[in-house]
Design an enzyme around this catalytic site. Structure first.
Site, PDB file in Angstrom:
ATOM      1  N   LEU A 222       0.818  -1.210   0.000  1.00 46.86           N
ATOM      2  CA  LEU A 222       0.000   0.000   0.000  1.00 46.86           C
ATOM      3  C   LEU A 222       0.862   1.275   0.000  1.00 46.86           C
ATOM      4  CD1 LEU A 222      -2.816   1.334   0.362  1.00 46.86           C
ATOM      5  CD2 LEU A 222      -2.411   1.199   2.825  1.00 46.86           C
ATOM      6  N   ASP A 223       0.592   2.161  -0.939  1.00 50.99           N
ATOM      7  CA  ASP A 223       1.257   3.468  -1.002  1.00 50.99           C
ATOM      8  C   ASP A 223       2.761   3.374  -1.228  1.00 50.99           C
ATOM      9  OD1 ASP A 223      -1.239   4.453  -0.507  1.00 50.99           O
ATOM     10  OD2 ASP A 223      -0.845   5.000   1.574  1.00 50.99           O
ATOM     11  N   GLU A 224       3.249   2.198  -1.645  1.00 55.31           N
ATOM     12  CA  GLU A 224       4.691   2.032  -1.790  1.00 55.31           C
ATOM     13  C   GLU A 224       5.119   1.796  -3.237  1.00 55.31           C
ATOM     14  OE1 GLU A 224       6.934   2.507   0.416  1.00 55.31           O
ATOM     15  OE2 GLU A 224       5.857   2.455   2.314  1.00 55.31           O
TER      16      GLU A 224
END
Lengths: 279, 279, 279, 279
Positions: A222-224
């Site tokens: 997530l979000d990476e």
């Protein structure tokens, strides 16, 4: 027939690559109008994007390039000029509205195949633009079932990319694994600041003087995923958390539009969880 | 010995140029780490900048490139890593101070040979950094005589570029003709807005919301030379004309520093009164 | 009933004005949440905007303020929360589309009464959003007749402002005199650079590194009215004149949206052909 | 004697505060040229900064303000026009150099009392500007002893603020407790992204497209103090981690300069670990 073409190439680096590529173009009478080239020094990977003019056939050039390049070369010549996208949304209209407008006036660089919302709210605006909208609700069912429904709905369409235009559900690694490097998200913060939920509330509480938005590929983390584009706007002590949300919408819309314009023009390469962007 | 080199090339465009260049590099075992290439479509001019690694001699590569390129080709391989500059100033310290600081700490990318002021004021700061300063006054003498004195003082030094770091005298075409594309100026406006004198007063009177600065080559046409870099900063109704001058200093310093870093790294080409800048 | 109010005041400056205003608020139990005040020193004019909370009636506060302020005071308390606008367009969709989207989702801060185009092209998009569109053509008739037709069409509606959203006809002083400080234009350059026609062509020819957009009030002097907002974006040698037009559209949309949000929230004052903007 | 004054006020909010302040000014014949006021709604705190012209004495105005304001009011009228600062550095010159230049040419708005380095390297540049430099090494001694030496050296001077101009040692809460809201740091990232060590390495590894810098008050929580100013610059795939460090220096210098100019003009208030900045 004289035409403009785009060639994108990615392979292991070695001495003579540019010569090999340029020779193929010269032999086929293709003029190189613009060439961008980058070698990632740590990993010795070579990336290049060429804009060409001439009369050669794309498949001939592709074949000849593959013959002279390392075996791991990924070559695309004259990629689909009009990509196809599917858009996922929740309730917020700003990114979707911008995409629909650009699509309607033929400035998006892609064809919007469908819009899917976990809420029904944005069906109306899609209808006004004649774009298929599907409501795939998440309430009352498990995440697995929701994602299965999403997948079924999506797979009725053909598309190159899925665009998460303020889609506020976290997709599982199982789901994202179906579309490696084919899902683009707009995150409402200057990543990696304020990862996770409520970034504007976090930004307000921290008293920052700038807020940002980040368009990135979605991976299992997530979000990476690899970042394509980021921008910021100034805020100050007068901004409530709600004002920051409003200001953030402007930048989210702009950053997603920018990222899509780069992506859809074949200007973005991904390597080692980072992007090479030939702007 | 393994080393990094920079090659810059400018010539008439034709099919096969990139191949020809890249072949020379491949034959000599030079790896192309980064290549920037641009064709000016209107005039069919080709511009390229390569960063290379390898062990070949610069003069051999230069000769071989000239053999395979059009006869009008201008080729520079591994240009002087440390350029030399002369700086002209009047009374304002900010651009000169920034240059002296960077020079002192070896981050300018150039050697400051001398500073010449039409006022004596900035001699003190040059002295503190051990840089020769010459006061060449303009009062009481004609422009022709002033420029003759300036020339005499300058020509006692060897330099690649003259940097006008807030030098507030207009140089005659006769003077600038001595140094074609070798004089860089920082102009205190977002050119072509507010050409000429007192741009901040003009900006204040017009009520603009942004002010800018422009670094450009000096040609015989005042404020009309090729633009290298421009930046702006926001202003508002609270700014007096004097406040705009102060705000402008920040941006003038930043823009000149940026332009010099590009210029001194051989990233700037000039063609048809415009620049091609490979950032 | 407890409510939030906005008061905007403009008058000749004198000692004690803020005290007088604040006393009126205190007497009426109104709390000043935010106060912005500016004195234009050259002309001794006083400008103020207050955000208030409390239960007093707007007309009582207005009357009391007028009693304590200089006779030239212009006072507005709690101005129409929802302004009304008429929009003029030609063929380009981007500014109009943005306005229609925001209006449709209630984030514009104004009600769009009608859209008038000198071309018929944008009627379709207005229809999709249920907004009245009138085609007032300019071909084959004189300017005077065209403007008379425009006026007749406009005056069938009630509106606070006319927004020129890429309206590509120059309005005569006779026309603009009907709507003093009520016409807002988006100009496709960083004024005062590139006044007049084809600013992007001018910018391309000059080789600038930034292009801008300017939202301003329309006065009888073309492109010379008070500036409300300006922004820029970077461009480089890769941009053709057409690319600059495309890049410019993004900034035009953003700057007009920004200017309208300020204007419609009563944050803009005009004085001596400049604006005071309490952001 | 006619003069310009600045008054800054901070207290619990209540109805009538602005009236009370403005009455004091009116009674004393002081004209309010500019007034900024902000109420922090969550905590009902009132903040105001006034620029005044007139002939009244500062102490009389201060006394009268304290009589009419809540008992918790902090009032400063005409604060020291020239603040005094102490600067702490390590090895990097860019922020210190900028401060020394501005100080030397009287544009800093503060008097530099001394510079203290935990390395000796920057003593030379201080000497060139005639500023006392003290080398307080940290090697071979414990942190407590180092901070004691620092304190002893510092306390030989009088100063309003300590500026950490790329001082690369973490100060203990015990040390910072001596100077509450009097230590300013420049952090080499866009906080709260990349808290802690090696932010540019972190930024490089994450593949961000913007890097930033943050000027903030130092509190007992590392990198968590109130933020005064932040700015960013774009980076791309061509930037190595080292290039990011170099690019970051430009923005660090600019942000610290901006924060100091706000702070030294009494434009910054601190409340609940955030700043209110009247720009």
């Amino acid at each position: 027939m004289f035409m403009l073409m785009v060639a994108v190439i990615q392979c292991t680096d070695r001495v003579g690559l540019v010569a090999a590529i340029a020779n193929v173009m010269a032999i086929n009478g293709m003029n190189i109008l613009s060439m961008r080239e980058h070698v990632e020094l740590g990993s010795s990977m070579f990336f290049s994007r060429l804009e060409l003019s001439g009369e050669a056939a794309a498949d001939i050039i592709t074949t000849q390039l593959q013959q002279v390049l390392p075996t791991d070369a990924i070559v695309q010549v004259n990629p689909l000029p009009q990509k196809r996208i599917a858009v996922l949304v929740t309730k917020e209209y700003h990114c979707l509205g911008d995409i629909l407008l650009r699509h309607h006036f033929n400035t998006l660089g892609a064809s919007v195949q469908c819009v899917i919302g976990n809420h029904a709210l944005l069906g109306d605006i899609c209808g006004r633009f004649g774009i298929p909208f599907h409501h795939v609700p998440h309430d009352g069912i498990g995440k697995e079932q929701f994602e299965q429904n999403l997948l079924t709905t999506l797979l009725a369409y053909q598309f190159d990319y899925i665009v998460l235009a303020k889609f506020m559900r976290i997709l599982s690694p199982a789901f994202t694994a179906h579309f490696p490097l084919r899902i683009i998200n707009i995150h409402h913060s200057f990543l990696p600041a304020f990862i996770g939920a409520s970034p504007y509330k976090q930004a307000f509480d921290r008293g920052v003087k700038l807020i940002g938005a980040t368009a990135h590929y979605v991976t299992s983390d997530l979000d990476e995923g690899p970042i394509i584009a980021q921008q910021i706007i100034p805020v100050n002590h007068n901004f409530t958390a709600k004002d920051m949300v409003h200001a953030g919408r402007e930048i989210e819309t702009a950053v997603l539009a920018r990222a899509l314009s780069l992506l859809l023009a074949d200007r973005v390469f991904v390597h080692n969880n980072k992007t090479i962007v030939f702007e």
